[in-house]
Design a protein around this motif. Structure first.
Motif, PDB file in Angstrom:
ATOM      1  N   THR A   1     -55.767 -16.717 -41.123  1.00 17.19           N
ATOM      2  CA  THR A   1     -54.967 -15.371 -41.727  1.00 17.19           C
ATOM      3  C   THR A   1     -55.282 -14.910 -39.987  1.00 17.19           C
ATOM      4  O   THR A   1     -54.352 -14.673 -38.886  1.00 17.19           O
ATOM      5  CB  THR A   1     -55.076 -14.545 -42.508  1.00 17.19           C
ATOM      6  N   GLY A   2     -56.947 -15.297 -39.566  1.00 13.55           N
ATOM      7  CA  GLY A   2     -56.603 -14.279 -38.647  1.00 13.55           C
ATOM      8  C   GLY A   2     -56.408 -15.346 -36.866  1.00 13.55           C
ATOM      9  O   GLY A   2     -56.083 -14.464 -36.227  1.00 13.55           O
ATOM     10  N   VAL A   3     -56.326 -16.834 -37.447  1.00 11.55           N
ATOM     11  CA  VAL A   3     -56.323 -17.533 -36.522  1.00 11.55           C
ATOM     12  C   VAL A   3     -54.906 -17.492 -36.401  1.00 11.55           C
ATOM     13  O   VAL A   3     -53.980 -17.529 -35.089  1.00 11.55           O
ATOM     14  CB  VAL A   3     -56.400 -18.942 -36.751  1.00 11.55           C
ATOM     15  N   LEU A   4     -53.824 -17.469 -37.321  1.00  8.07           N
ATOM     16  CA  LEU A   4     -52.066 -17.042 -37.433  1.00  8.07           C
ATOM     17  C   LEU A   4     -51.526 -15.302 -36.848  1.00  8.07           C
ATOM     18  O   LEU A   4     -51.124 -15.784 -36.053  1.00  8.07           O
ATOM     19  CB  LEU A   4     -51.917 -17.567 -38.513  1.00  8.07           C
ATOM     20  N   GLU A   5     -52.423 -15.020 -36.950  1.00  8.32           N
ATOM     21  CA  GLU A   5     -51.731 -13.153 -36.599  1.00  8.32           C
ATOM     22  C   GLU A   5     -52.285 -13.563 -34.817  1.00  8.32           C
ATOM     23  O   GLU A   5     -51.624 -12.146 -33.961  1.00  8.32           O
ATOM     24  CB  GLU A   5     -52.619 -12.577 -36.940  1.00  8.32           C
ATOM     25  N   GLY A   6     -53.404 -14.225 -34.217  1.00 10.26           N
ATOM     26  CA  GLY A   6     -53.625 -14.443 -33.152  1.00 10.26           C
ATOM     27  C   GLY A   6     -52.379 -15.362 -32.149  1.00 10.26           C
ATOM     28  O   GLY A   6     -52.640 -15.688 -30.606  1.00 10.26           O
ATOM     29  N   ILE A   7     -51.987 -16.463 -32.521  1.00 13.49           N
ATOM     30  CA  ILE A   7     -50.598 -16.799 -32.084  1.00 13.49           C
ATOM     31  C   ILE A   7     -49.128 -16.163 -31.088  1.00 13.49           C
ATOM     32  O   ILE A   7     -48.864 -15.144 -32.655  1.00 13.49           O
ATOM     33  CB  ILE A   7     -50.014 -18.042 -33.361  1.00 13.49           C
ATOM     34  N   PRO A   8     -49.157 -15.794 -30.415  1.00 15.33           N
ATOM     35  CA  PRO A   8     -49.070 -15.110 -29.798  1.00 15.33           C
ATOM     36  C   PRO A   8     -47.065 -14.980 -30.043  1.00 15.33           C
ATOM     37  O   PRO A   8     -46.265 -15.569 -30.406  1.00 15.33           O
ATOM     38  CB  PRO A   8     -48.287 -15.498 -28.131  1.00 15.33           C
ATOM     39  N   ARG A   9     -46.842 -13.726 -30.625  1.00 18.58           N
ATOM     40  CA  ARG A   9     -45.287 -13.506 -31.528  1.00 18.58           C
ATOM     41  C   ARG A   9     -44.690 -14.280 -30.104  1.00 18.58           C
ATOM     42  O   ARG A   9     -43.494 -14.687 -30.671  1.00 18.58           O
ATOM     43  CB  ARG A   9     -45.154 -12.565 -31.342  1.00 18.58           C
ATOM     44  N   ASP A  10     -44.383 -14.132 -29.019  1.00 16.96           N
ATOM     45  CA  ASP A  10     -42.953 -14.419 -27.767  1.00 16.96           C
ATOM     46  C   ASP A  10     -43.285 -15.981 -27.909  1.00 16.96           C
ATOM     47  O   ASP A  10     -41.985 -16.713 -28.186  1.00 16.96           O
ATOM     48  CB  ASP A  10     -44.026 -14.483 -26.501  1.00 16.96           C
ATOM     49  N   VAL A  11     -44.171 -16.854 -28.316  1.00 14.61           N
ATOM     50  CA  VAL A  11     -43.841 -18.093 -28.399  1.00 14.61           C
ATOM     51  C   VAL A  11     -43.352 -18.892 -29.524  1.00 14.61           C
ATOM     52  O   VAL A  11     -42.317 -19.789 -29.760  1.00 14.61           O
ATOM     53  CB  VAL A  11     -45.570 -18.720 -29.235  1.00 14.61           C
ATOM     54  N   VAL A  12     -43.350 -18.068 -30.544  1.00  9.36           N
ATOM     55  CA  VAL A  12     -42.749 -18.450 -32.255  1.00  9.36           C
ATOM     56  C   VAL A  12     -40.633 -18.132 -31.070  1.00  9.36           C
ATOM     57  O   VAL A  12     -40.047 -18.603 -31.884  1.00  9.36           O
ATOM     58  CB  VAL A  12     -43.030 -17.588 -32.689  1.00  9.36           C
ATOM     59  N   GLU A  13     -40.815 -17.118 -31.198  1.00  2.40           N
ATOM     60  CA  GLU A  13     -39.611 -16.463 -30.721  1.00  2.40           C
ATOM     61  C   GLU A  13     -39.011 -17.190 -29.490  1.00  2.40           C
ATOM     62  O   GLU A  13     -37.871 -17.514 -29.629  1.00  2.40           O
ATOM     63  CB  GLU A  13     -39.625 -14.789 -30.035  1.00  2.40           C
ATOM     64  N   ALA A  14     -39.575 -17.679 -29.057  1.00  5.83           N
ATOM     65  CA  ALA A  14     -39.080 -18.421 -27.286  1.00  5.83           C
ATOM     66  C   ALA A  14     -38.520 -19.875 -28.656  1.00  5.83           C
ATOM     67  O   ALA A  14     -37.626 -20.377 -27.729  1.00  5.83           O
ATOM     68  CB  ALA A  14     -40.428 -18.787 -26.557  1.00  5.83           C
ATOM     69  N   SER A  15     -39.642 -20.104 -29.548  1.00  5.89           N
ATOM     70  CA  SER A  15     -39.794 -21.449 -30.272  1.00  5.89           C
ATOM     71  C   SER A  15     -37.742 -21.332 -30.543  1.00  5.89           C
ATOM     72  O   SER A  15     -36.671 -22.471 -30.587  1.00  5.89           O
ATOM     73  CB  SER A  15     -40.427 -21.923 -30.861  1.00  5.89           C
ATOM     74  N   ALA A  16     -37.508 -20.247 -30.751  1.00  3.54           N
ATOM     75  CA  ALA A  16     -36.203 -20.127 -32.265  1.00  3.54           C
ATOM     76  C   ALA A  16     -35.090 -19.927 -31.387  1.00  3.54           C
ATOM     77  O   ALA A  16     -34.268 -20.045 -30.969  1.00  3.54           O
ATOM     78  CB  ALA A  16     -36.815 -18.642 -33.739  1.00  3.54           C
ATOM     79  N   SER A  17     -35.515 -19.003 -30.199  1.00  5.13           N
ATOM     80  CA  SER A  17     -34.277 -18.394 -29.269  1.00  5.13           C
ATOM     81  C   SER A  17     -33.330 -19.746 -28.823  1.00  5.13           C
ATOM     82  O   SER A  17     -32.763 -20.287 -28.611  1.00  5.13           O
ATOM     83  CB  SER A  17     -34.055 -17.722 -27.867  1.00  5.13           C
ATOM     84  N   LEU A  18     -34.318 -20.716 -28.535  1.00  2.00           N
ATOM     85  CA  LEU A  18     -34.346 -22.056 -27.985  1.00  2.00           C
ATOM     86  C   LEU A  18     -33.521 -23.093 -28.929  1.00  2.00           C
ATOM     87  O   LEU A  18     -33.365 -24.470 -29.193  1.00  2.00           O
ATOM     88  CB  LEU A  18     -35.355 -22.758 -27.315  1.00  2.00           C
ATOM     89  N   GLY A  19     -33.729 -22.701 -29.979  1.00  2.00           N
ATOM     90  CA  GLY A  19     -32.553 -23.025 -31.207  1.00  2.00           C
ATOM     91  C   GLY A  19     -33.850 -24.114 -31.983  1.00  2.00           C
ATOM     92  O   GLY A  19     -32.821 -24.672 -32.286  1.00  2.00           O
ATOM     93  N   ALA A  20     -34.919 -24.102 -32.084  1.00  2.00           N
ATOM     94  CA  ALA A  20     -35.455 -25.101 -33.063  1.00  2.00           C
ATOM     95  C   ALA A  20     -35.379 -24.775 -33.983  1.00  2.00           C
ATOM     96  O   ALA A  20     -35.546 -23.122 -34.318  1.00  2.00           O
ATOM     97  CB  ALA A  20     -37.228 -25.271 -32.955  1.00  2.00           C
ATOM     98  N   ARG A  21     -35.297 -24.620 -35.519  1.00  2.10           N
ATOM     99  CA  ARG A  21     -34.880 -25.002 -36.696  1.00  2.10           C
ATOM    100  C   ARG A  21     -36.853 -24.301 -36.982  1.00  2.10           C
ATOM    101  O   ARG A  21     -37.853 -24.789 -36.445  1.00  2.10           O
ATOM    102  CB  ARG A  21     -34.417 -25.358 -37.305  1.00  2.10           C
TER     103      ARG A  21
END
Lengths: 262, 274
Positions: free
Chosen positions: B161-181
């Protein structure tokens, strides 16, 4: 990170939490059962198994020993661990890197090997009595918490504050107690709690360092289980869970429980 | 002054660890090489004994299976927790911390009540008519693994949980906004970023289960001995101290090898550390 959760994944997580908590609920149920054997759901409700704990002097004595050893061992580990953590953070350059590794060795070396080696060399080899050996074992076992957890809070401490105090004429030792220590209070409390709970639950070291009249509560529970399989063990377990609840309440009040995921 | 303080403050802890841990463990290991029959005679004896090598392989097998199961359960659960809104998240974390802070004896004991001959699982299966005679589930590898997974899943959940919370939100959002499912984001962004944390969790669980004592003692018994229970038995029941020291040395070598190899791999695989 944020993403949407598939319902199947959510259901899976709920099952995991059931798996984590159901066994503990079963212990509570079994401790209340009015039967001479362990069963769940409880048949009839009684508190006599809790009363029975206090009839058995071995439980009382070992509980006292466990508590003493946990307090003394944790205290000793903080006494040598806080200065070490301070030096590691204050003089980061100039201290060899292996020093940091040395202080976490107690979690790297298998506990059972450490317990056996202590018995062999210190207790039998040097003839040190069991009780001080037990305290030494526990103090070392929890030392990594003192060094690392206190170290983590020192890492975010601004040492220029300390220098300011000293340059204004405050003696170094007084500076430590009046300026540094209050700032790392949370880390010290956290280290104390983690160390205390680790010590009080320890089996692998204590199992070697028990002697005539000296044993810890977890070892006594193991010994009792080999002879009797009645709800007394379940009620002792419930009391230990209440200690856990108390500890969690302290953590929540002082640091907040989310501290534990950091 | 500074030099004195620097070394002086670390001195008590350094002396304590060296004299009371490093030296005793080294002495234990050293005694295994002092046998009259030859320097490595206790090790050849260990590896020539089918009984003892079986226990070593069983211990490795149980530790590996426990690690694998805990990784999957822990990662998926931590993933769900990381998405939870604040209040629910605190409750989930409390539910994971509580068993973690409860002692190993208590947590293993619970499985004794569940898996015993007259245990809860047997009596419910009997009353449902699924089985006609109680199964003997205790003192099997399965019972040890179930209890160990139970022991280590909370640790894995909290670490990850600590590790996953440390993943920056931007990275996940960038992936989604670039069209990744979402599934692609999970496997191509989140999972690789979590690898170092997964390795840390795996090392903790592997070494913890490889060196455990209380759980195999209670749920494995004499039939399903592991290295920890074998060490104890050799030292305190048969008083074969050299044999016990040999087991101790093997445990130390395997543990330190796993920790150092895996932490090196973790450092190399960290995609953020480029």
């Amino acid at each position: 990170m944020t993403a949407r959760i598939h319902p199947l994944l959510g259901a899976f997580a709920i099952l995991v939490f059931l798996f984590l908590l159901a066994p503990l609920v079963i212990i509570v149920g079994a401790s209340l059962s009015d039967t001479t054997y362990l069963t769940f759901p409880p048949q009839g409700l009684t508190l006599r198994w809790f009363a029975n704990i206090f009839e058995i002097s071995a439980f009382r004595n070992t509980a006292i020993t466990s508590f003493q050893v946990a307090i003394l061992g944790t205290g000793l580990s903080l006494l040598i661990g806080i200065p070490a953590a301070y030096a590691l953070n204050r003089y980061r350059v100039g201290l060899p890197k292996w020093l940091g590794t040395l202080f976490i060795l107690p979690i790297l070396v298998p506990e059972i090997v450490f317990g056996f080696s202590l018995l062999k060399t210190i207790t039998i080899g040097l003839g040190l009595p069991v009780y001080p050996s037990l305290i030494i074992g526990h103090a070392l076992l929890v030392l990594p918490y003192s060094v690392r957890v206190v170290g983590a809070s020192l890492a975010s401490f601004d040492f220029s504050v300390e220098e300011a105090a000293i340059s204004l004429g405050c003696p170094p030792l007084k500076t430590f107690f009046t300026v540094v220590l209050p700032n790392i209070r949370a880390g010290v409390i956290a280290a104390f709690i983690l160390a205390f709970i680790t010590s009080i639950n320890d089996v692998s070291i204590s199992v070697f360092l028990t002697g005539p009249g000296i044993s810890t509560l977890p070892i006594q529970i193991l010994a009792h289980m080999e002879q009797f399989f009645d709800p007394t063990i379940a009620s002792v377990s419930v009391l230990l869970m209440l200690v856990t609840v108390g500890v969690m309440a302290i953590v929540e009040m002082t640091l907040g429980l989310t501290f534990l995921t950091k | 002054m500074n030099k004195f303080a620097k070394w002086g403050l670390t001195l008590p802890a350094t002396i304590a660890v060296t004299l009371l841990l490093v030296v005793p463990v080294l002495i234990t290991i050293a005694t295994t090489f002092g046998e009259p029959k030859g320097v490595f005679s206790t090790y050849t004896a260990f590896f020539n004994s089918g009984f003892r090598t079986n226990i070593l392989y069983r211990t490795l097998r149980i530790a590996l299976i426990t690690t694998a199961i805990s990784l999957v359960i822990g990662f998926l659960t931590a993933y769900v927790i990381a998405q939870m809104p604040g209040r629910l998240k605190s409750i989930a974390i409390i539910a994971a911390v509580f068993p973690l802070l409860t002692g190993v004896v208590v947590r293993s004991f619970a499985w004794l009540i569940i898996l015993g001959k007259n245990g809860i699982l047997n009596s419910s299966l009997l009353s449902l008519g699924i089985i006609s005679e109680p199964l003997s589930m205790l003192y099997t590898e399965g019972s040890v693994i179930v209890a160990m997974v139970y022991l280590f899943v909370p640790l894995m959940i909290l670490t990850l949980t600590g590790v996953l919370e440390g993943i920056p939100r931007d990275v996940v959002e960038a992936s989604a906004s670039l069209g990744a499912r979402p599934i692609a984001t999970f496997f191509q962004v989140i999972l690789p970023l979590a690898v170092p944390g997964l390795i840390v969790g795996a090392v903790l669980v592997f070494t913890g289960s490889f060196t455990s004592y209380a759980t195999p003692q209670l749920l494995g018994g004499e039939q399903m001995m592991m290295m920890g229970t074998l060490l104890y038995q050799r030292a305190m029941v048969t008083f074969d101290w050299v044999g016990a020291s040999t087991i101790a040395a093997i445990m130390v070598v395997i543990t330190i090898a796993v920790v150092s190899i895996m932490s090196r791999i973790a450092r190399r695989l960290n995609p953020m550390a480029v």
